[in-house]
Design a protein around this motif. Structure first.
Motif, PDB file in Angstrom:
ATOM      1  N   MET A 281     -23.400  51.547 -18.405  1.00 20.31           N
ATOM      2  CA  MET A 281     -22.439  51.544 -17.298  1.00 20.31           C
ATOM      3  C   MET A 281     -22.408  50.160 -16.678  1.00 20.31           C
ATOM      4  O   MET A 281     -23.453  49.523 -16.501  1.00 20.31           O
ATOM      5  CB  MET A 281     -22.881  52.508 -16.186  1.00 20.31           C
ATOM      6  CG  MET A 281     -22.676  53.961 -16.425  1.00 20.31           C
ATOM      7  SD  MET A 281     -23.109  54.900 -14.923  1.00 20.31           S
ATOM      8  CE  MET A 281     -24.900  54.688 -14.858  1.00 20.31           C
ATOM      9  N   VAL A 282     -21.205  49.712 -16.322  1.00 12.68           N
ATOM     10  CA  VAL A 282     -21.044  48.494 -15.533  1.00 12.68           C
ATOM     11  C   VAL A 282     -20.175  48.837 -14.332  1.00 12.68           C
ATOM     12  O   VAL A 282     -19.146  49.494 -14.473  1.00 12.68           O
ATOM     13  CB  VAL A 282     -20.442  47.331 -16.363  1.00 12.68           C
ATOM     14  CG1 VAL A 282     -19.117  47.716 -17.003  1.00 12.68           C
ATOM     15  CG2 VAL A 282     -20.292  46.079 -15.500  1.00 12.68           C
ATOM     16  N   GLY A 283     -20.614  48.431 -13.157  1.00 12.30           N
ATOM     17  CA  GLY A 283     -19.922  48.814 -11.941  1.00 12.30           C
ATOM     18  C   GLY A 283     -19.009  47.729 -11.402  1.00 12.30           C
ATOM     19  O   GLY A 283     -19.396  46.558 -11.337  1.00 12.30           O
ATOM     20  N   GLU A 284     -17.804  48.149 -11.021  1.00 11.47           N
ATOM     21  CA  GLU A 284     -16.923  47.269 -10.267  1.00 11.47           C
ATOM     22  C   GLU A 284     -17.213  47.507  -8.795  1.00 11.47           C
ATOM     23  O   GLU A 284     -16.818  48.527  -8.232  1.00 11.47           O
ATOM     24  CB  GLU A 284     -15.450  47.576 -10.563  1.00 11.47           C
ATOM     25  CG  GLU A 284     -14.495  46.633  -9.823  1.00 11.47           C
ATOM     26  CD  GLU A 284     -13.295  47.321  -9.189  1.00 11.47           C
ATOM     27  OE1 GLU A 284     -12.334  46.610  -8.865  1.00 11.47           O
ATOM     28  OE2 GLU A 284     -13.315  48.547  -8.988  1.00 11.47           O
ATOM     29  N   VAL A 304     -23.659  45.282 -12.936  1.00 12.23           N
ATOM     30  CA  VAL A 304     -22.622  45.299 -11.909  1.00 12.23           C
ATOM     31  C   VAL A 304     -21.945  43.932 -11.964  1.00 12.23           C
ATOM     32  O   VAL A 304     -22.592  42.913 -12.217  1.00 12.23           O
ATOM     33  CB  VAL A 304     -23.214  45.595 -10.516  1.00 12.23           C
ATOM     34  CG1 VAL A 304     -24.156  44.494 -10.059  1.00 12.23           C
ATOM     35  CG2 VAL A 304     -22.113  45.827  -9.491  1.00 12.23           C
ATOM     36  N   PHE A 305     -20.641  43.922 -11.794  1.00 11.53           N
ATOM     37  CA  PHE A 305     -19.922  42.657 -11.911  1.00 11.53           C
ATOM     38  C   PHE A 305     -20.364  41.671 -10.828  1.00 11.53           C
ATOM     39  O   PHE A 305     -20.493  42.018  -9.655  1.00 11.53           O
ATOM     40  CB  PHE A 305     -18.409  42.873 -11.800  1.00 11.53           C
ATOM     41  CG  PHE A 305     -17.796  43.475 -13.019  1.00 11.53           C
ATOM     42  CD1 PHE A 305     -17.954  42.885 -14.264  1.00 11.53           C
ATOM     43  CD2 PHE A 305     -17.054  44.636 -12.931  1.00 11.53           C
ATOM     44  CE1 PHE A 305     -17.386  43.438 -15.394  1.00 11.53           C
ATOM     45  CE2 PHE A 305     -16.478  45.202 -14.051  1.00 11.53           C
ATOM     46  CZ  PHE A 305     -16.643  44.601 -15.287  1.00 11.53           C
ATOM     47  N   ASN A 306     -20.546  40.431 -11.265  1.00 15.23           N
ATOM     48  CA  ASN A 306     -20.895  39.335 -10.373  1.00 15.23           C
ATOM     49  C   ASN A 306     -19.596  38.608 -10.001  1.00 15.23           C
ATOM     50  O   ASN A 306     -19.163  37.692 -10.682  1.00 15.23           O
ATOM     51  CB  ASN A 306     -21.878  38.402 -11.101  1.00 15.23           C
ATOM     52  CG  ASN A 306     -21.967  37.029 -10.485  1.00 15.23           C
ATOM     53  OD1 ASN A 306     -21.709  36.846  -9.296  1.00 15.23           O
ATOM     54  ND2 ASN A 306     -22.335  36.051 -11.294  1.00 15.23           N
ATOM     55  N   PHE A 307     -18.968  39.070  -8.921  1.00 13.24           N
ATOM     56  CA  PHE A 307     -17.680  38.495  -8.542  1.00 13.24           C
ATOM     57  C   PHE A 307     -17.832  37.177  -7.778  1.00 13.24           C
ATOM     58  O   PHE A 307     -16.847  36.471  -7.574  1.00 13.24           O
ATOM     59  CB  PHE A 307     -16.880  39.494  -7.709  1.00 13.24           C
ATOM     60  CG  PHE A 307     -16.390  40.676  -8.501  1.00 13.24           C
ATOM     61  CD1 PHE A 307     -15.647  40.501  -9.657  1.00 13.24           C
ATOM     62  CD2 PHE A 307     -16.678  41.968  -8.095  1.00 13.24           C
ATOM     63  CE1 PHE A 307     -15.196  41.585 -10.398  1.00 13.24           C
ATOM     64  CE2 PHE A 307     -16.222  43.063  -8.822  1.00 13.24           C
ATOM     65  CZ  PHE A 307     -15.487  42.871  -9.965  1.00 13.24           C
ATOM     66  N   GLY A 308     -19.036  36.846  -7.357  1.00 10.08           N
ATOM     67  CA  GLY A 308     -19.244  35.572  -6.681  1.00 10.08           C
ATOM     68  C   GLY A 308     -18.917  34.392  -7.579  1.00 10.08           C
ATOM     69  O   GLY A 308     -18.390  33.374  -7.120  1.00 10.08           O
ATOM     70  N   PHE A 309     -19.193  34.532  -8.868  1.00 10.32           N
ATOM     71  CA  PHE A 309     -18.881  33.459  -9.812  1.00 10.32           C
ATOM     72  C   PHE A 309     -17.367  33.309  -9.935  1.00 10.32           C
ATOM     73  O   PHE A 309     -16.837  32.199  -9.930  1.00 10.32           O
ATOM     74  CB  PHE A 309     -19.520  33.777 -11.165  1.00 10.32           C
ATOM     75  CG  PHE A 309     -19.394  32.674 -12.176  1.00 10.32           C
ATOM     76  CD1 PHE A 309     -20.179  31.527 -12.065  1.00 10.32           C
ATOM     77  CD2 PHE A 309     -18.515  32.764 -13.235  1.00 10.32           C
ATOM     78  CE1 PHE A 309     -20.068  30.502 -13.003  1.00 10.32           C
ATOM     79  CE2 PHE A 309     -18.396  31.750 -14.171  1.00 10.32           C
ATOM     80  CZ  PHE A 309     -19.179  30.614 -14.047  1.00 10.32           C
ATOM     81  N   LEU A 310     -16.664  34.408 -10.029  1.00 12.64           N
ATOM     82  CA  LEU A 310     -15.200  34.389 -10.111  1.00 12.64           C
ATOM     83  C   LEU A 310     -14.588  33.727  -8.876  1.00 12.64           C
ATOM     84  O   LEU A 310     -13.594  33.008  -8.975  1.00 12.64           O
ATOM     85  CB  LEU A 310     -14.705  35.825 -10.267  1.00 12.64           C
ATOM     86  CG  LEU A 310     -13.216  36.120 -10.346  1.00 12.64           C
ATOM     87  CD1 LEU A 310     -12.986  37.424 -11.137  1.00 12.64           C
ATOM     88  CD2 LEU A 310     -12.576  36.283  -8.973  1.00 12.64           C
ATOM     89  N   GLN A 311     -15.186  33.967  -7.717  1.00 11.75           N
ATOM     90  CA  GLN A 311     -14.628  33.480  -6.457  1.00 11.75           C
ATOM     91  C   GLN A 311     -15.070  32.060  -6.114  1.00 11.75           C
ATOM     92  O   GLN A 311     -14.601  31.487  -5.129  1.00 11.75           O
ATOM     93  CB  GLN A 311     -15.031  34.418  -5.322  1.00 11.75           C
ATOM     94  CG  GLN A 311     -14.440  35.819  -5.448  1.00 11.75           C
ATOM     95  CD  GLN A 311     -15.045  36.782  -4.444  1.00 11.75           C
ATOM     96  OE1 GLN A 311     -16.257  36.866  -4.271  1.00 11.75           O
ATOM     97  NE2 GLN A 311     -14.197  37.525  -3.765  1.00 11.75           N
ATOM     98  N   SER A 312     -15.947  31.477  -6.910  1.00 11.36           N
ATOM     99  CA  SER A 312     -16.517  30.179  -6.567  1.00 11.36           C
ATOM    100  C   SER A 312     -15.480  29.052  -6.593  1.00 11.36           C
ATOM    101  O   SER A 312     -14.594  29.008  -7.444  1.00 11.36           O
ATOM    102  CB  SER A 312     -17.649  29.845  -7.537  1.00 11.36           C
ATOM    103  OG  SER A 312     -18.188  28.570  -7.257  1.00 11.36           O
ATOM    104  N   ARG A 313     -15.605  28.147  -5.643  1.00  9.40           N
ATOM    105  CA  ARG A 313     -14.777  26.949  -5.609  1.00  9.40           C
ATOM    106  C   ARG A 313     -15.147  26.017  -6.758  1.00  9.40           C
ATOM    107  O   ARG A 313     -16.237  26.099  -7.315  1.00  9.40           O
ATOM    108  CB  ARG A 313     -15.000  26.184  -4.291  1.00  9.40           C
ATOM    109  CG  ARG A 313     -14.517  26.884  -3.055  1.00  9.40           C
ATOM    110  CD  ARG A 313     -15.222  26.344  -1.804  1.00  9.40           C
ATOM    111  NE  ARG A 313     -15.228  24.900  -1.717  1.00  9.40           N
ATOM    112  CZ  ARG A 313     -14.406  24.184  -0.954  1.00  9.40           C
ATOM    113  NH1 ARG A 313     -13.510  24.795  -0.211  1.00  9.40           N
ATOM    114  NH2 ARG A 313     -14.482  22.883  -0.918  1.00  9.40           N
TER     115      ARG A 313
END
Length: 565
Positions: A281-284, A304-313
């Motif tokens: 399982m991977v969590g959004e 679990v998705f690491n959205f901090g990387f996606l949002q990084s400047r």
């Protein structure tokens, strides 16, 4: 330079022998409506996906994640599910789903299916039964029905606002024609929230999981994984002096990230562990970083998705934090982290990076925002090389391997995102435009009829897969070579000693990251950086570069993989 424990040959052999595939898998996300259309109706389908699976396998991915293909009125792109155990006729049949899973397994691709447990469609038979039943009935208890506030129940039960704008509550008309209870929908009005305090809901989803596991699914991506359990008493959200909902920075709305969700995942983990083959399982979960370890404890989710990387400047300090902190948090519980730059809910990273780092995005890309397309693609290619060198698993979104941009110029009457319909924002349709496979074919090869449920821009022809395949320096070939090297050099390995190290002494604006045998150099500046001037750069072998070096210099907004001798 930070020192790390050495990784021995014996350790690597042991790690490989007991490897859990999901720990370092490269997962390719397919948005079925927009991947490939086999029957010419202008909407993608399961047979179309099956026919194009070799593209994913040849790219070098390990698994395919399918966004929802279940029976649905498609008010939210399939995330409004009317039947969790059947395929929407627009996409095919259960037999088509079985064939897709079988073909994927022949190509050594795992299959991850989306599960949507926070809410169903209002067209689901259970919700229809709830509407027809009386307040307090077992049918109503499947969903979040509540009495309203005010003298006659005319006010919503609390002040919660929908993620898609507007109130999160809708009042129903009872069987006798009188105004009745309210039901909760954190998203669209056609997406009523389940009542996870009811054991019958737990039983429903346990059966759904087993249904797809029995059909060969290797795992699940859990939608809104932080949302199913609501706070006790359903308290009001904090508001400002003007009555507007306020979510303090670094926090989430009161209805998200409540501790009760973890009991659900412990139940689900036990079910997955009954099956062979390391089902996962991977969590959004759009949650604060500090909450991430709770979701990936050994008896809960695998990832679990690491959205901090996606949002990084596009900034060295920001990127370094977006790498080091998720790794530290995942290590607390012995879990791998995930890396992702694009998906079906966010502006494609080839466009996001085309703006200055300080640019603030709204909900989708507006026609008034004009990115530097060349700059955006250059940075996107560099960010991808950085991502693919990191330990853990990487998630790719369909079309990013072609360098596809976000599409802003979609006529409003063709947009389908409920956020656009409810609030007029651009929404997420711009990242969901059907893929270009062949430059000179109708609909760029997406559909034999030339139909496409969203219009494709002309630039998609230049970026079509057949225009890039085998072309040195193309984005497609960059991805293929990066994934080949990642596998060959075990760059996804995430075990003891497989830590990254940030190299000290790099020039300002240059990020240098060591992992395994590779030293990744990311030049975020506007100027070239001489390889000879970098720590350990003088005698390094260049394995891969997101843009050709010029006279021994790493050009602006590019990245290279150097071999650590």
């Amino acid at each position: 330079m930070t020192q790390n424990a050495p990784v021995t040959a014996d350790h690597r052999a042991t790690e490989q022998a007991h490897r859990q595939w999901w720990r370092d898998a490269v997962v390719y996300q397919v948005y079925p409506r927009s991947f490939a259309d086999s029957d010419g109706d202008g909407m993608g389908d399961l047979p179309g996906i099956t026919a194009r699976l070799p593209h994913i396998a040849e790219l070098g991915a390990d698994a395919v994640w399918l966004s929802p293909f279940y029976t649905s009125p498609q008010n939210d792109g399939g995330y409004d599910v009317a039947d969790y155990r059947d395929v929407d006729p627009r996409f095919g049949t259960l037999a088509d789903a079985d064939e897709l899973i079988a073909r994927a397994h022949e190509l050594d691709l795992k299959v991850i299916v989306d599960i949507v447990p926070n809410h169903s469609s209002s067209e689901h038979v259970l919700f229809k039964q709830a509407l027809a039943a009386a307040p307090g009935s077992p049918e109503r208890e499947m969903y979040m029905f509540r009495e309203g506030r005010g003298e006659h129940g005319e006010l919503p039960p609390n002040n919660w606002q929908s993620i898609f704008h507007g109130d999160a509550w809708t009042r129903v008309t009872e069987a006798d024609g009188t105004p009745g209870q309210w039901y909760l929908h954190l998203f669209d009005t056609t997406q009523p929230d389940f009542n996870w305090e009811n054991p019958a809901v737990h039983e429903l989803f346990a059966d759904v999981l087993r249904f797809w596991l029995d059909r060969g699914a290797d795992g699940f991506r859990v939608d809104v994984a932080h949302g199913m359990v609501k706070p006790e008493g359903l308290p009001d959200s904090p508001v400002d002096s003007e009555g507007m909902t306020v979510v303090p920075e670094g926090e989430v709305p009161v209805y998200f990230d409540n501790d009760g969700v973890h009991a659900i995942y412990r139940e689900w983990r036990a079910i997955l562990d009954e099956y062979p083959g390391e089902r996962m399982m991977v969590g959004e979960a759009w949650i604060p970083e500090a909450s991430m370890p709770k979701y990936v404890r050994p008896d809960e989710m695998h990832q679990v998705f690491n959205f901090g990387f996606l949002q990084s400047r596009w900034d060295v300090e920001a990127l370094q934090h977006a790498i080091s902190e998720p790794l530290r948090l995942a290590d607390e519980v012995g879990a791998p982290t995930t890396w992702v730059l694009s998906n079906h809910d966010v502006i494609r990273h080839a466009t996001r990076y085309g703006f200055p780092p300080e640019h603030r995005f709204g909900e989708g890309l507006s026609r008034q925002e004009h990115p530097d397309a060349q700059l955006g693609l250059a940075r996107a290619r560099a960010a991808t090389l950085l991502m693919l060198a990191l330990p853990g698993s990487a998630y790719l979104y369909q079309g990013e391997e072609l360098g596809l941009p976000e599409v802003a110029d979609i006529p409003d009457e063709l947009r389908e995102d409920p956020a656009h319909k409810r609030a007029g924002v651009p929404g997420r349709d711009g990242c969901r435009v059907p893929l270009p496979w062949q430059a000179d074919a109708p609909a760029f090869g997406f559909s034999p009829s030339g139909e496409s449920w969203l219009p494709q821009p002309e630039v998609f022809g230049e970026l079509a897969a057949d225009r890039q395949r085998g072309v040195e320096g193309s984005t497609l070939e960059l991805y293929r070579e990066a994934l080949r090297l990642r596998r060959e050099l075990h760059l996804g390995a995430h075990g003891v000693g497989d830590r990254v190290a940030f190299v000290e002494g790099a020039p300002q604006g240059v990020l240098m990251v060591e992992h395994g045998p590779v030293l990744v150099v990311v030049n975020t500046t506007d100027d070239p950086v001489e390889l000879q001037a970098l720590p350990r750069g003088a005698d390094a072998e260049v394995l891969l570069a997101s843009a050709p070096l010029e006279g021994g210099a790493i050009v602006a907004d590019s990245a290279v993989w150097l071999h650590r001798a």
